[in-house]
Design an enzyme around this catalytic site. Structure first.
Site, mmCIF file in Angstrom:
data_model
loop_
_atom_site.group_PDB
_atom_site.id
_atom_site.type_symbol
_atom_site.label_atom_id
_atom_site.label_comp_id
_atom_site.label_asym_id
_atom_site.label_seq_id
_atom_site.Cartn_x
_atom_site.Cartn_y
_atom_site.Cartn_z
ATOM 1 N N GLY A 148 0.811 -1.224 0.000
ATOM 2 C CA GLY A 148 0.000 0.000 0.000
ATOM 3 C C GLY A 148 0.840 1.269 0.000
ATOM 4 O O GLY A 148 2.074 1.233 -0.074
ATOM 5 N N ALA B 284 -5.897 -6.766 4.073
ATOM 6 C CA ALA B 284 -4.445 -6.964 3.890
ATOM 7 C C ALA B 284 -4.149 -8.381 3.421
ATOM 8 O O ALA B 284 -4.037 -9.296 4.232
ATOM 9 C CB ALA B 284 -3.722 -6.690 5.207
ATOM 10 N N ALA B 285 -4.048 -8.561 2.124
ATOM 11 C CA ALA B 285 -3.776 -9.905 1.607
ATOM 12 C C ALA B 285 -2.997 -9.797 0.312
ATOM 13 O O ALA B 285 -3.006 -8.758 -0.350
ATOM 14 C CB ALA B 285 -5.090 -10.641 1.348
ATOM 15 N N TYR C 281 -4.260 -19.099 -3.806
ATOM 16 C CA TYR C 281 -4.894 -17.833 -3.420
ATOM 17 C C TYR C 281 -6.344 -18.068 -2.988
ATOM 18 O O TYR C 281 -6.758 -17.701 -1.886
ATOM 19 C CB TYR C 281 -4.832 -16.837 -4.590
ATOM 20 C CG TYR C 281 -5.700 -15.635 -4.384
ATOM 21 C CD1 TYR C 281 -5.414 -14.715 -3.378
ATOM 22 C CD2 TYR C 281 -6.835 -15.411 -5.172
ATOM 23 C CE1 TYR C 281 -6.237 -13.621 -3.168
ATOM 24 C CE2 TYR C 281 -7.651 -14.324 -4.965
ATOM 25 C CZ TYR C 281 -7.348 -13.430 -3.963
ATOM 26 O OH TYR C 281 -8.164 -12.355 -3.747
ATOM 27 N N LEU D 109 -6.292 -6.379 -15.503
ATOM 28 C CA LEU D 109 -6.565 -6.082 -16.903
ATOM 29 C C LEU D 109 -6.777 -4.584 -17.186
ATOM 30 O O LEU D 109 -6.121 -4.027 -18.074
ATOM 31 C CB LEU D 109 -7.796 -6.886 -17.362
ATOM 32 C CG LEU D 109 -8.145 -6.706 -18.836
ATOM 33 C CD1 LEU D 109 -7.047 -7.225 -19.739
ATOM 34 C CD2 LEU D 109 -9.472 -7.406 -19.165
HETATM 35 N N1 UFG Z 1 -5.936 -10.584 -18.827
HETATM 36 C C1 UFG Z 1 -5.411 -10.478 -20.100
HETATM 37 N N2 UFG Z 1 -4.266 -9.739 -20.255
HETATM 38 C C2 UFG Z 1 -3.639 -9.141 -19.201
HETATM 39 C C3 UFG Z 1 -4.192 -9.257 -17.913
HETATM 40 C C4 UFG Z 1 -5.347 -9.997 -17.764
HETATM 41 O O1 UFG Z 1 -5.937 -11.025 -21.062
HETATM 42 O O2 UFG Z 1 -2.602 -8.515 -19.440
HETATM 43 C C5 UFG Z 1 -7.186 -11.349 -18.652
HETATM 44 C C6 UFG Z 1 -7.036 -12.480 -17.660
HETATM 45 O O3 UFG Z 1 -6.549 -13.629 -18.305
HETATM 46 C C7 UFG Z 1 -8.476 -12.612 -17.153
HETATM 47 C C8 UFG Z 1 -9.016 -11.181 -17.230
HETATM 48 O O4 UFG Z 1 -8.149 -10.492 -18.109
HETATM 49 O O5 UFG Z 1 -9.198 -13.396 -18.041
HETATM 50 C C9 UFG Z 1 -9.019 -10.483 -15.885
HETATM 51 O O6 UFG Z 1 -7.741 -10.635 -15.309
HETATM 52 P P1 UFG Z 1 -7.284 -9.873 -13.981
HETATM 53 O O7 UFG Z 1 -5.873 -10.284 -13.709
HETATM 54 O O8 UFG Z 1 -7.556 -8.420 -14.123
HETATM 55 O O9 UFG Z 1 -8.268 -10.411 -12.881
HETATM 56 P P2 UFG Z 1 -8.594 -11.912 -12.419
HETATM 57 O O10 UFG Z 1 -9.962 -12.229 -12.935
HETATM 58 O O11 UFG Z 1 -7.520 -12.855 -12.762
HETATM 59 O O12 UFG Z 1 -8.542 -11.804 -10.840
HETATM 60 C C10 UFG Z 1 -9.249 -10.826 -10.118
HETATM 61 C C11 UFG Z 1 -8.496 -10.533 -8.845
HETATM 62 C C12 UFG Z 1 -8.456 -11.739 -7.975
HETATM 63 C C13 UFG Z 1 -9.838 -12.281 -7.778
HETATM 64 C C14 UFG Z 1 -10.556 -12.479 -9.087
HETATM 65 C C15 UFG Z 1 -11.962 -12.881 -8.839
HETATM 66 O O13 UFG Z 1 -7.179 -10.127 -9.135
HETATM 67 O O14 UFG Z 1 -7.886 -11.385 -6.749
HETATM 68 O O15 UFG Z 1 -10.524 -11.293 -9.826
HETATM 69 O O16 UFG Z 1 -12.722 -12.808 -9.987
HETATM 70 F F1 UFG Z 1 -9.789 -13.458 -7.161
#
Ligand code: UFG
Length: 327
Positions: free
Chosen positions: A36, A73-74, A140, A189
């Site tokens: 943070g 905090a995780a 996670y 994303l």
């Molecule tokens: N993605 C891409 N390119 C990137 C980054 C992400 O295509 O550069 C895709 C990922 O594969 C996924 C989507 O975009 O399909 C969303 O990815 P994020 O990394 O933004 O988010 P996540 O869905 O993986 O994870 C988030 C949180 C987690 C939580 C989850 C629950 O980071 O902590 O949502 O839905 F558990």
């Protein structure tokens, strides 16, 4: 109420701190600043402390007459959790156990916990209700589910009243777009696409275009960070009367990675390179939330459900603070 906000200097925690203040509560931020930032919470009461430090927690509860704890905090990186599971069990699970033990000793019963859609693994049914089976596919999600279960057992003793809020994809910026995402490294994303739109990275990579979805890319349910926080406030207010509350928090509408990229192009008015690459390990194809329970029991109503508005607030934040808080 005097509320300890563990991880209050992070993205969601700092928005929660601002919302608690606005609602007339007294938040006390407890953070080790490993992820943070001090700046977004510079006006709040602040304790530089670690969750593994039982004595520091007890002192903080006493000094600030804490009545409730919110815990943000995780560690949140799915990929990192696969490579280093113990890091996730240690911080997300063991440190939360220490926090709960300190609360028990101090006689503090009220607890709001940040859980995640990752507890569902690859769900059989979408949108996902609270009753969907919980089979995490990475450390996670497992570390968060273990905490949910620990809270459930503790609440049965009568010594804990808790709410577990399962976030879908938190996004956007709060308090007039002044409280936004500033992760290092960034893996989410929307901020990554915005970086591409700002010319801070060469391209945005799509992780997988061969999923069984309408355009082959993963579908997620994006929720504005302030809408997440408002659900916490509503759950906090019910903790006196309810020992156990569990809610899925999302808007219920899924957007594919391509749709999110298009939304950033529209909002920013900029074009940038999009590169199609292979799937990222651990990604379920579709995660969308059925949040009927939160709407009906808490009376929760998201104010900013539209993807375009969520992206707009994030765009404002990133362009006004191109170097994040350190800028
Ligand atoms: N993605 C891409 N390119 C990137 C980054 C992400 O295509 O550069 C895709 C990922 O594969 C996924 C989507 O975009 O399909 C969303 O990815 P994020 O990394 O933004 O988010 P996540 O869905 O993986 O994870 C988030 C949180 C987690 C939580 C989850 C629950 O980071 O902590 O949502 O839905 F558990």
């Amino acid at each position: 109420m005097n509320v300890l906000v563990c991880g209050g200097a992070g993205y969601i925690g700092s928005n929660m701190t601002a919302m608690l203040e606005a609602a007339g509560h007294t938040p006390v931020v407890y953070d080790n600043l490993s992820k943070g930032h001090r700046e977004p919470v510079k006006e709040a009461k602040f304790v530089y402390g670690d969750l593994s430090d039982y004595d520091c927690l007890l002192r903080t509860f006493k000094n600030f007459e804490i009545e409730a704890v919110m815990h943000f905090a995780a560690f949140i990186e799915v990929g990192e959790s696969v490579n280093d599971p113990l890091r996730y069990y240690e911080n997300n699970f063991s440190n939360t156990r220490t926090l709960l033990r300190a609360m028990e000793t101090a006689g503090i019963k009220k607890f709001v916990f940040s859980s995640t859609a990752a507890v569902f693994g690859t769900p059989e049914n979408t949108p996902i209700t609270e009753n969907e089976s919980k089979t995490p596919i990475n450390p996670y999600g497992e570390s968060k589910l273990a905490v949910e279960k620990m809270c459930g057992f503790l609440s049965q003793t009568g010594r804990l009243n808790y709410a577990a809020l399962r976030y879908f994809n938190a996004a956007g910026a709060g308090r007039g777009s002044t409280l936004g995402e500033d992760h290092c490294p960034e893996s989410h994303l929307i901020p990554l696409i915005i970086q591409a739109a700002m010319g801070k990275r060469d391209d945005i990579k799509i992780f997988g275009t061969d999923y069984e979805t309408k355009d082959g890319t993963c579908i997620r349910d994006y929720i504005h960070v302030e809408d997440l926080c408002s659900a916490h406030l509503l759950a906090l207010n019910r903790l006196d009367e309810t020992p156990e509350q569990i809610y899925n928090l999302g808007n219920g509408t899924g957007y594919s990675v391509r749709q999110v990229i298009d939304a950033v192009k529209r909002v920013s008015g900029r074009d940038f390179r999009v590169t199609e690459t292979s799937r990222r390990p651990g990604d379920p194809p579709v995660l969308t939330s059925d949040s009927t329970k939160a709407r009906e029991i808490l009376g929760w109503k998201p104010k900013t459900p539209q993807l375009e508005k969520i992206v707009e607030s994030a765009w404002k934040w990133h362009t006004s603070r191109p170097d994040g808080y350190k800028g």
